[in-house]
Motif scaffolding. Sequence first.
Motif, PDB file in Angstrom:
ATOM      1  N   ASP A  94       0.866  -1.185   0.000  1.00 12.29           N
ATOM      2  CA  ASP A  94       0.000   0.000   0.000  1.00 12.29           C
ATOM      3  C   ASP A  94       0.904   1.235   0.000  1.00 12.29           C
ATOM      4  O   ASP A  94       1.724   1.394   0.911  1.00 12.29           O
ATOM      5  CB  ASP A  94      -0.875  -0.041   1.249  1.00 12.29           C
ATOM      6  CG  ASP A  94      -1.691   1.233   1.405  1.00 12.29           C
ATOM      7  OD1 ASP A  94      -1.611   2.114   0.520  1.00 12.29           O
ATOM      8  OD2 ASP A  94      -2.402   1.332   2.418  1.00 12.29           O
ATOM      9  N   PRO A  95       0.776   2.122  -1.019  1.00 15.38           N
ATOM     10  CA  PRO A  95       1.664   3.299  -1.083  1.00 15.38           C
ATOM     11  C   PRO A  95       1.683   4.087   0.219  1.00 15.38           C
ATOM     12  O   PRO A  95       2.709   4.660   0.588  1.00 15.38           O
ATOM     13  CB  PRO A  95       1.070   4.130  -2.220  1.00 15.38           C
ATOM     14  CG  PRO A  95       0.292   3.170  -3.045  1.00 15.38           C
ATOM     15  CD  PRO A  95      -0.188   2.093  -2.115  1.00 15.38           C
ATOM     16  N   ALA A  96       0.559   4.090   0.942  1.00 19.37           N
ATOM     17  CA  ALA A  96       0.481   4.899   2.161  1.00 19.37           C
ATOM     18  C   ALA A  96       1.429   4.386   3.239  1.00 19.37           C
ATOM     19  O   ALA A  96       1.807   5.129   4.139  1.00 19.37           O
ATOM     20  CB  ALA A  96      -0.956   4.915   2.695  1.00 19.37           C
ATOM     21  N   THR A  97       1.799   3.109   3.166  1.00 18.08           N
ATOM     22  CA  THR A  97       2.650   2.547   4.212  1.00 18.08           C
ATOM     23  C   THR A  97       4.125   2.556   3.825  1.00 18.08           C
ATOM     24  O   THR A  97       4.975   2.115   4.594  1.00 18.08           O
ATOM     25  CB  THR A  97       2.253   1.090   4.514  1.00 18.08           C
ATOM     26  OG1 THR A  97       2.579   0.285   3.368  1.00 18.08           O
ATOM     27  CG2 THR A  97       0.772   0.967   4.826  1.00 18.08           C
ATOM     28  N   VAL A  98       4.415   3.019   2.614  1.00 16.42           N
ATOM     29  CA  VAL A  98       5.800   3.028   2.155  1.00 16.42           C
ATOM     30  C   VAL A  98       6.572   4.144   2.861  1.00 16.42           C
ATOM     31  O   VAL A  98       6.212   5.319   2.739  1.00 16.42           O
ATOM     32  CB  VAL A  98       5.869   3.217   0.625  1.00 16.42           C
ATOM     33  CG1 VAL A  98       7.290   3.502   0.169  1.00 16.42           C
ATOM     34  CG2 VAL A  98       5.312   1.995  -0.085  1.00 16.42           C
ATOM     35  N   ASP A  99       7.604   3.783   3.612  1.00 18.96           N
ATOM     36  CA  ASP A  99       8.434   4.799   4.264  1.00 18.96           C
ATOM     37  C   ASP A  99       9.766   4.890   3.539  1.00 18.96           C
ATOM     38  O   ASP A  99      10.638   4.047   3.721  1.00 18.96           O
ATOM     39  CB  ASP A  99       8.650   4.447   5.736  1.00 18.96           C
ATOM     40  CG  ASP A  99       9.674   5.382   6.396  1.00 18.96           C
ATOM     41  OD1 ASP A  99       9.996   6.442   5.795  1.00 18.96           O
ATOM     42  OD2 ASP A  99      10.148   5.059   7.498  1.00 18.96           O
ATOM     43  N   LEU A 100       9.892   5.900   2.713  1.00 21.92           N
ATOM     44  CA  LEU A 100      11.170   6.151   2.047  1.00 21.92           C
ATOM     45  C   LEU A 100      11.668   7.544   2.420  1.00 21.92           C
ATOM     46  O   LEU A 100      12.063   8.345   1.569  1.00 21.92           O
ATOM     47  CB  LEU A 100      11.039   5.951   0.535  1.00 21.92           C
ATOM     48  CG  LEU A 100      10.882   4.470   0.105  1.00 21.92           C
ATOM     49  CD1 LEU A 100      10.554   4.354  -1.368  1.00 21.92           C
ATOM     50  CD2 LEU A 100      12.153   3.671   0.417  1.00 21.92           C
ATOM     51  N   GLY A 101      11.601   7.818   3.712  1.00 26.13           N
ATOM     52  CA  GLY A 101      12.166   9.048   4.260  1.00 26.13           C
ATOM     53  C   GLY A 101      11.557  10.284   3.644  1.00 26.13           C
ATOM     54  O   GLY A 101      10.336  10.434   3.612  1.00 26.13           O
ATOM     55  N   PRO A 102      12.412  11.187   3.128  1.00 27.79           N
ATOM     56  CA  PRO A 102      11.919  12.465   2.614  1.00 27.79           C
ATOM     57  C   PRO A 102      11.259  12.351   1.233  1.00 27.79           C
ATOM     58  O   PRO A 102      10.711  13.338   0.747  1.00 27.79           O
ATOM     59  CB  PRO A 102      13.193  13.311   2.520  1.00 27.79           C
ATOM     60  CG  PRO A 102      14.295  12.316   2.313  1.00 27.79           C
ATOM     61  CD  PRO A 102      13.888  11.093   3.088  1.00 27.79           C
ATOM     62  N   ALA A 103      11.309  11.184   0.621  1.00 28.55           N
ATOM     63  CA  ALA A 103      10.664  11.019  -0.690  1.00 28.55           C
ATOM     64  C   ALA A 103       9.155  11.026  -0.504  1.00 28.55           C
ATOM     65  O   ALA A 103       8.624  10.305   0.342  1.00 28.55           O
ATOM     66  CB  ALA A 103      11.115   9.714  -1.334  1.00 28.55           C
ATOM     67  N   THR A 104       8.465  11.867  -1.297  1.00 30.38           N
ATOM     68  CA  THR A 104       7.023  12.009  -1.112  1.00 30.38           C
ATOM     69  C   THR A 104       6.206  11.489  -2.279  1.00 30.38           C
ATOM     70  O   THR A 104       5.046  11.121  -2.122  1.00 30.38           O
ATOM     71  CB  THR A 104       6.650  13.497  -0.918  1.00 30.38           C
ATOM     72  OG1 THR A 104       7.200  14.224  -2.035  1.00 30.38           O
ATOM     73  CG2 THR A 104       7.255  14.025   0.372  1.00 30.38           C
ATOM     74  N   ALA A 105       6.805  11.464  -3.461  1.00 32.14           N
ATOM     75  CA  ALA A 105       6.044  11.078  -4.651  1.00 32.14           C
ATOM     76  C   ALA A 105       7.010  10.847  -5.799  1.00 32.14           C
ATOM     77  O   ALA A 105       8.224  11.082  -5.668  1.00 32.14           O
ATOM     78  CB  ALA A 105       5.050  12.180  -5.024  1.00 32.14           C
ATOM     79  N   LEU A 106       6.474  10.373  -6.908  1.00 31.83           N
ATOM     80  CA  LEU A 106       7.236  10.341  -8.150  1.00 31.83           C
ATOM     81  C   LEU A 106       6.696  11.446  -9.041  1.00 31.83           C
ATOM     82  O   LEU A 106       5.481  11.673  -9.110  1.00 31.83           O
ATOM     83  CB  LEU A 106       7.092   8.979  -8.836  1.00 31.83           C
ATOM     84  CG  LEU A 106       7.712   7.803  -8.085  1.00 31.83           C
ATOM     85  CD1 LEU A 106       7.317   6.474  -8.741  1.00 31.83           C
ATOM     86  CD2 LEU A 106       9.228   7.938  -8.043  1.00 31.83           C
ATOM     87  N   SER A 107       7.608  12.133  -9.710  1.00 29.57           N
ATOM     88  CA  SER A 107       7.216  13.287 -10.511  1.00 29.57           C
ATOM     89  C   SER A 107       7.826  13.140 -11.903  1.00 29.57           C
ATOM     90  O   SER A 107       8.997  12.768 -12.044  1.00 29.57           O
ATOM     91  CB  SER A 107       7.737  14.548  -9.807  1.00 29.57           C
ATOM     92  OG  SER A 107       7.730  15.642 -10.678  1.00 29.57           O
ATOM     93  N   CYS A 108       7.049  13.437 -12.939  1.00 31.50           N
ATOM     94  CA  CYS A 108       7.552  13.287 -14.301  1.00 31.50           C
ATOM     95  C   CYS A 108       8.503  14.418 -14.648  1.00 31.50           C
ATOM     96  O   CYS A 108       8.183  15.593 -14.460  1.00 31.50           O
ATOM     97  CB  CYS A 108       6.393  13.256 -15.295  1.00 31.50           C
ATOM     98  SG  CYS A 108       6.973  13.207 -17.009  1.00 31.50           S
ATOM     99  N   ARG A 109       9.642  14.055 -15.136  1.00 30.85           N
ATOM    100  CA  ARG A 109      10.646  15.059 -15.490  1.00 30.85           C
ATOM    101  C   ARG A 109      10.178  15.937 -16.639  1.00 30.85           C
ATOM    102  O   ARG A 109      10.575  17.109 -16.745  1.00 30.85           O
ATOM    103  CB  ARG A 109      11.960  14.351 -15.885  1.00 30.85           C
ATOM    104  CG  ARG A 109      13.074  15.319 -16.138  1.00 30.85           C
ATOM    105  CD  ARG A 109      14.439  14.668 -16.227  1.00 30.85           C
ATOM    106  NE  ARG A 109      15.390  15.716 -16.562  1.00 30.85           N
ATOM    107  CZ  ARG A 109      16.560  15.907 -15.987  1.00 30.85           C
ATOM    108  NH1 ARG A 109      16.949  15.107 -15.034  1.00 30.85           N
ATOM    109  NH2 ARG A 109      17.335  16.904 -16.351  1.00 30.85           N
ATOM    110  N   GLU A 110       9.310  15.396 -17.490  1.00 38.15           N
ATOM    111  CA  GLU A 110       8.841  16.154 -18.661  1.00 38.15           C
ATOM    112  C   GLU A 110       7.622  17.022 -18.346  1.00 38.15           C
ATOM    113  O   GLU A 110       7.627  18.226 -18.616  1.00 38.15           O
ATOM    114  CB  GLU A 110       8.492  15.183 -19.804  1.00 38.15           C
ATOM    115  CG  GLU A 110       9.702  14.504 -20.437  1.00 38.15           C
ATOM    116  CD  GLU A 110      10.634  15.499 -21.140  1.00 38.15           C
ATOM    117  OE1 GLU A 110      10.157  16.562 -21.585  1.00 38.15           O
ATOM    118  OE2 GLU A 110      11.856  15.213 -21.211  1.00 38.15           O
TER     119      GLU A 110
END
Lengths: 428, 428
Positions: free
Chosen positions: A11-27
């Motif tokens: 579940d994305p809500a339980t993913v703890d990757l520290g200061p990372a909050t989301a994935l963002s498209c470079r384009e």
Amino acid sequence: MAVQTAATTTDPATVDLGPATALSCRECGHRVPLGPVFACEECFGPLEIAYDFSAYDTEELRKRIEAGPANIWRYAPLLPVPADVATKPNINPGWTKLVQADNLARELGVTGGLYVKDDSGNPTHSFKDRVVAQAVEAARAFGYTTLSCSSTGNLAGAVGAAAARAGFRSCVFIPHDLEQGKIVMAAIYGGELVGIEGNYDDVNRFCSELIGDSAGEGWGFVNVNLRPYYAEGSKTLAYEICEQLGWRIPDQLVVPIASGSQLTKIDKGLQELIKLGLVEDRPYKIFGAQAEGCSPVSVAYKAGHDVVRPQKPNTIAKSLAIGNPADGPYVLDIARRTGGAVEDVTDEQVVDAIKLLARTEGIFAETAGGVTVGVTRKLIENGQIDPSKSVVVLNTGDGLKTLDAVAGTGLTATIRPTLDSFREAGLA
Amino acid sequence: MAVQTAATTTDPATVDLGPATALSCRECGHRVPLGPVFACEECFGPLEIAYDFSAYDTEELRKRIEAGPANIWRYAPLLPVPADVATKPNINPGWTKLVQADNLARELGVTGGLYVKDDSGNPTHSFKDRVVAQAVEAARAFGYTTLSCSSTGNLAGAVGAAAARAGFRSCVFIPHDLEQGKIVMAAIYGGELVGIEGNYDDVNRFCSELIGDSAGEGWGFVNVNLRPYYAEGSKTLAYEICEQLGWRIPDQLVVPIASGSQLTKIDKGLQELIKLGLVEDRPYKIFGAQAEGCSPVSVAYKAGHDVVRPQKPNTIAKSLAIGNPADGPYVLDIARRTGGAVEDVTDEQVVDAIKLLARTEGIFAETAGGVTVGVTRKLIENGQIDPSKSVVVLNTGDGLKTLDAVAGTGLTATIRPTLDSFREAGLA
């Protein structure tokens, strides 16, 4: 488009990757939750990690980093990893030497300070340990049980070693007819090492199929579905260089180009340090280095193009031999924006540069290091690098892995075991 | 006896080697001024460095060390080097990882904490960088201009690299028919690499002749006339292990035996830390590890002898293949005094142990590391190592240097680039 692949039930809500909050498209900037995806569902652009660094106080952050472990996890507050990452089993790469290369500087006429960032000191002796270490933490967060990749060299060993220590199964795919030495270096860690009857393109094509198939369930391909996390590892090169220079950005950096990802992430890392106030905002130039036998970005740069025309690689610098580099356009952007350049050298110049670095500084570089040192020399000669300003050159791998490239290096004399024979040879 | 050899014009009174005050005979205690000598003029016993540590305050020293560089020069106050050694060009080895090996511990049933001191992280990927770095500073102090050694492997590369960086000429002697890979690893640094028509014994005999001859004037042979300084480098292994454990001596250490010098200096280092108050004075056991094909010390230990009968080596652990180990009797002493032991393993067990360490911890060790891990396993099985207490195992070199030993390691499967072929192979 099946960009959400090799799904896990995390579940994305339980993913703890520290200061990372989301994935963002470079384009296009489109955002999606953290997950094992790598391409934008809107525009197919590459996804990057978005962070929330807003809570950091500059001086507290600096102290926290300086008190951290002598590896990449000192920068955990700036990476997509949980805060307690250093307590987990990981091969802990990074904090490699930044060698003040005064002897090489004299040979090249550099007076502003010349440094070699020597990533041959990593656990499996290449910078790949940095990126794989990030992928391992992402794989843990997403509940994967198998780590995988396609590789022809450094990456296979890095994945095998990291998986062994972190407790993952590993399954690495390589062309079946790779040299025996490279097979041993990858196989020693005891994971699955699968030879594919075909060339490297066939291996990659097969891996893409596997990722989209149910057979690949639970598999994290470090540089495919975990790529956004994996790629962030290269930022640590920028962090370390600046911290090792006393929290200062060097005037000029020379970085090898394979996919181009390392160069773009080094630029990203420098920009983050500036925004966080950890370094002064001053101009820097990033130079890209390729081998002539695989120089699509260099050719595009010199022609003034924005797009990169693929090449069929033919060079001894095999760890850089990506003929169709995904981040090529971004590299062109960065080289032009910072006032740098992209240059290439012949295989002969690569070998000469490997010997030059070994002879002057006692560092035995992989062919990729020969490319960066060779390009540095060329850029000084043609006036694009200013020798009165500081230069940092990356060596991303170890000469022991590419012995074939310098196989001609040998004995300087052969004598009988007598003093007469010694004197005759003029060695006294 | 011509023990004062390869003379320089250096006045002993002007030699600044930090806390080192004299050379002292290990056998009879006779003292001579610091100089390029290695055997006692009274009794032919080995000379060791005598220090004056009397001015050190324990807590100040601890702080000074902890604030020092991330290499062996953090221990400069305890080594025969000038106080400003860290500012001189040197390849700066040491401060390698002490890996908490929980996966390996589970396999071996160790519950008291198992650690691998991984010296493959040194600049030329073996512990030899530690000892050569000391010899370089002694050579500087004595005004030598050429660094030399006889070698069949790791030492040649370490001397070549260190000399290149430090600005010495180097001239390394090897048997002329060494494997091409090893020749490349030694030749790449650009020094003289001289093949001797003969075997390793012939090489050594020739070097002894050269040291006593005018042709060898100005030459520092790192492990002959600079040996007392050189050997002190091994103490840093003891210092680092204790500091990395939070200034604590481990209960048990497993150390490889070639000449035996490393083991004796590790013991010396531990004793110094105790005397300086940097660690608590508690019992520790030192275990020596050999390959069965070169096990003169192990054989003597098991037979209860005080003297070591030379053997003709025949083992894949070539970096340990010294059939007549100079420090063998001291090793026997230390193993017995501390309650340790000396054990040996077969070449097959060496290979198994290399694979075990790689599979569990992602560390690819040289054959010497296979010897220590294999011996550790054997000593646990036969009850001589207590698995409920802490164990530190040394890995002194890198697997990339002894690929031949594990050449049988290969692909686990070969498939066509199709999902069907993948499924048939049972890899999903």
